[in-house]
Design a protein around this motif. Structure first.
Motif, short mmCIF file in Angstrom:
data_model
loop_
_atom_site.label_atom_id
_atom_site.label_comp_id
_atom_site.label_asym_id
_atom_site.label_seq_id
_atom_site.Cartn_x
_atom_site.Cartn_y
_atom_site.Cartn_z
N GLY A 1 -2.50 -0.42 5.26
CA GLY A 1 -3.39 -0.88 4.19
C GLY A 1 -4.75 -0.22 4.29
N GLY A 2 -5.28 -0.14 5.50
CA GLY A 2 -6.56 0.53 5.70
C GLY A 2 -6.49 2.00 5.34
N LEU A 3 -5.38 2.65 5.70
CA LEU A 3 -5.21 4.06 5.38
C LEU A 3 -5.16 4.28 3.87
CD1 LEU A 3 -4.68 6.95 6.35
CD2 LEU A 3 -2.24 6.39 6.43
N PHE A 4 -4.46 3.38 3.17
CA PHE A 4 -4.39 3.49 1.71
C PHE A 4 -5.76 3.32 1.07
CE2 PHE A 4 -4.29 1.13 -2.30
CZ PHE A 4 -3.72 2.09 -3.12
N VAL A 5 -6.48 2.28 1.48
CA VAL A 5 -7.79 2.01 0.90
C VAL A 5 -8.74 3.18 1.15
CG1 VAL A 5 -9.82 0.53 1.09
CG2 VAL A 5 -7.55 -0.50 1.02
N ILE B 1 -0.35 12.96 -3.77
CA ILE B 1 -0.76 13.25 -2.39
C ILE B 1 -0.80 11.96 -1.56
CG2 ILE B 1 -2.67 14.01 -0.93
CD1 ILE B 1 -3.30 16.14 -2.91
N LEU B 2 -1.41 10.91 -2.13
CA LEU B 2 -1.51 9.66 -1.38
C LEU B 2 -0.13 9.05 -1.14
CD1 LEU B 2 -3.52 7.81 -0.05
CD2 LEU B 2 -3.83 6.61 -2.23
N PHE B 3 0.79 9.22 -2.07
CA PHE B 3 2.16 8.73 -1.88
C PHE B 3 2.81 9.42 -0.69
CE2 PHE B 3 6.73 9.33 -2.57
CZ PHE B 3 7.14 8.00 -2.64
N ILE B 4 2.66 10.73 -0.58
CA ILE B 4 3.25 11.47 0.54
C ILE B 4 2.63 11.03 1.86
CG2 ILE B 4 3.49 13.77 1.55
CD1 ILE B 4 3.61 14.88 -1.32
N VAL B 5 1.30 10.91 1.88
CA VAL B 5 0.62 10.48 3.10
C VAL B 5 1.11 9.10 3.54
CG1 VAL B 5 -1.62 9.77 4.06
CG2 VAL B 5 -1.44 11.87 2.70
N MET B 6 1.22 8.18 2.59
CA MET B 6 1.63 6.82 2.93
C MET B 6 3.09 6.77 3.36
SD MET B 6 -1.14 5.18 2.71
CE MET B 6 -0.36 3.63 3.18
N ALA B 7 3.94 7.56 2.73
CA ALA B 7 5.37 7.58 3.11
C ALA B 7 5.54 8.09 4.53
CB ALA B 7 6.15 8.43 2.12
N VAL B 8 4.81 9.15 4.88
CA VAL B 8 4.88 9.70 6.23
C VAL B 8 4.34 8.70 7.24
CG1 VAL B 8 4.00 11.51 7.76
CG2 VAL B 8 4.78 12.10 5.45
N SER C 1 0.82 -1.22 0.00
CA SER C 1 0.00 0.00 0.00
C SER C 1 0.85 1.26 0.00
CB SER C 1 -0.92 0.00 1.23
OG SER C 1 -1.83 -1.08 1.18
N VAL C 2 2.02 1.18 0.63
CA VAL C 2 2.91 2.34 0.67
C VAL C 2 3.45 2.66 -0.72
CG1 VAL C 2 5.04 3.27 1.65
CG2 VAL C 2 3.52 1.89 3.07
N VAL C 3 3.70 1.63 -1.52
CA VAL C 3 4.32 1.85 -2.84
C VAL C 3 3.30 1.96 -3.96
CG1 VAL C 3 6.34 0.56 -2.04
CG2 VAL C 3 4.61 -0.61 -3.41
N ALA C 4 2.06 1.56 -3.73
CA ALA C 4 1.05 1.53 -4.79
C ALA C 4 0.79 2.88 -5.45
CB ALA C 4 -0.26 0.97 -4.24
N PRO C 5 0.81 4.01 -4.72
CA PRO C 5 0.55 5.30 -5.38
C PRO C 5 1.51 5.62 -6.51
CG PRO C 5 0.30 5.53 -3.01
CD PRO C 5 0.87 4.18 -3.25
N ILE C 6 2.69 5.01 -6.51
CA ILE C 6 3.63 5.24 -7.62
C ILE C 6 3.01 4.78 -8.92
CG2 ILE C 6 5.90 4.67 -8.55
CD1 ILE C 6 6.87 4.25 -5.66
#
Length: 285
Positions: free
Chosen positions: A211-215, A190-197, A134-139
Motif C-alpha cells: 500500500g505504501g509503495l502504491f501511494v 508502469i505502476l501496475f507492473i511495479v505493483m505486480a512484481v 493497491s496491487v489492482v488499483a492501477p487497472i
C-alpha cells in the motif's frame, strides 16, 4: 504539424434516451479487472503467510464497498478541493455526477475507508486488504485516464513544438500535450507492473508495504504528469503562480500528492521494520 484529435463519441452505446458513456465503461472495466485480479491474489495462500486469508466471497462483497467508496469519495474530494465555491452557490449540483467532476485523491480516501470498515467487519487485516487493493488499483487508473482522453478533458499544457501534441476540440487552437495518455502510462501501466512484481516478491506478509509503495508510486507519477497537464480552470496555478515548476506554478494535483508521498514512505518504513505485522502472524512466521 500537430495531431488531430480523434473524434470519438463520448457515448459508447445509445438506445433511445438510454446512453452508456465511455467514462462509465472505464469505471466498470476497472472494477471488473480489479475484482478478477484480486480474486486470484486472494486465492494464493503463499502470499498471506500467517495472515487471515480472505475468501472468494469476501472479494465479491468488497468490490461493492470499494465502488461506493470511490464514487462517494471521488465526488466529495472534487467538491471540497477543486470547486467548493461553485457548489456552495449551487448545492444541488453536488449530486449531478453525470456532468463530471471526480477527484482521485478523494476517491482514494473513500476506497481506503471502505476497505478498512469492510476488513474490520470480517476480521481481516485492514492493511493487508489495502495492499491487495493497491496491487489492482492501477487497472482502474489506466482505463480512467483513457476515458479522459476520449472525452477530450483534462488536457495538457500548450506544446506547439512537440511533434505529438494534440489539438483538443474544447481547448482552443493551441496544440497541447496529451497528458491523459501520459497519466495512463505512468499511473496505470508502469505502476501496475511495479505493483505486480512487488506482490509476487513480497506478498502481503508485511502489511502496509505494498500500500505504501502504491501511494508513493502514484504520488510521484502524478507530480511528474502535472508538469504537462493544464491546471483546472477554476483554480489555475496555486499561490498565484509565484512558486514556479517547469514553466508554470504549483497545481492542486501536485499539492495533494505531497502528503500521499510522505504517507507512502512512512508505511513502507513501518512495514519493513515489522511494526505493522500482527503479533500472532509474526510468531507463526
Amino acid at each position: 504539424m500537430p495531431l488531430s484529435f480523434p473524434l470519438i463519441d463520448p457515448v459508447a452505446i445509445s438506445i433511445g434516451p438510454f446512453a452508456i458513456r465511455w467514462y462509465a465503461l472505464a469505471y466498470v472495466a476497472g472494477l471488473l479487472g480489479g475484482w478478477f485480479y484480486a480474486k486470484r491474489l486472494a486465492a494464493k495462500a503463499e502470499l498471506w503467510a500467517g495472515l487471515k486469508q480472505p475468501k472468494a466471497t469476501d472479494v465479491d462483497d468488497l468490490i461493492v464497498w470499494v465502488a461506493l467508496g470511490v464514487v462517494l469519495g471521488g465526488r466529495a474530494g472534487y467538491v471540497l478541493f477543486y470547486n467548493l465555491n461553485a457548489y456552495l452557490a449551487h448545492p444541488l449540483e453536488i449530486f449531478a455526477v453525470w456532468r463530471g467532476g471526480m477527484s482521485f485523491h478523494g476517491g482514494f480516501l473513500g476506497a481506503a475507508l471502505a476497505i478498512a470498515l469492510f476488513s474490520r467487519s470480517r476480521g481481516l487485516s485492514a492493511l493487508a486488504m489495502l495492499d491487495m487493493a493497491s496491487v489492482v488499483a492501477p487497472i482502474g487508473l489506466f482505463f480512467g485516464r483513457i476515458a479522459n482522453f476520449i472525452n477530450g478533458e483534462l488536457w495538457g499544457r500548450p506544446a506547439p513544438d512537440f511533434p505529438y501534441a494534440v489539438v483538443f476540440p474544447h481547448a482552443g487552437p493551441v496544440p497541447r500535450h496529451p497528458s491523459q495518455l501520459y497519466e495512463a502510462f505512468g499511473e496505470g501501466l508502469i505502476l501496475f507492473i511495479v505493483m505486480a512484481v512487488a506482490a509476487r516478491r513480497f506478498g502481503f506478509r508485511r502489511p502496509g508495504l505494498l500500500g505504501g509503495l502504491f501511494v508513493l508510486g502514484y504520488a510521484v507519477a502524478r507530480i511528474v504528469c502535472e508538469f504537462f497537464r493544464e491546471p483546472d480552470e477554476q483554480l489555475g496555478f496555486l499561490f498565484g503562480g509565484s512558486v514556479q515548476a517547469l514553466g508554470g506554478g504549483i497545481t492542486m494535483g501536485m499539492l495533494l500528492s505531497v502528503p500521499m508521498a510522505l504517507a507512502g514512505v512512512g508505511f513502507i518504513v513501518l512495514a519493513v521494520r515489522g511494526y505493522t505485522r500482527p503479533k500472532q502472524a509474526a510468531e507463526a512466521a
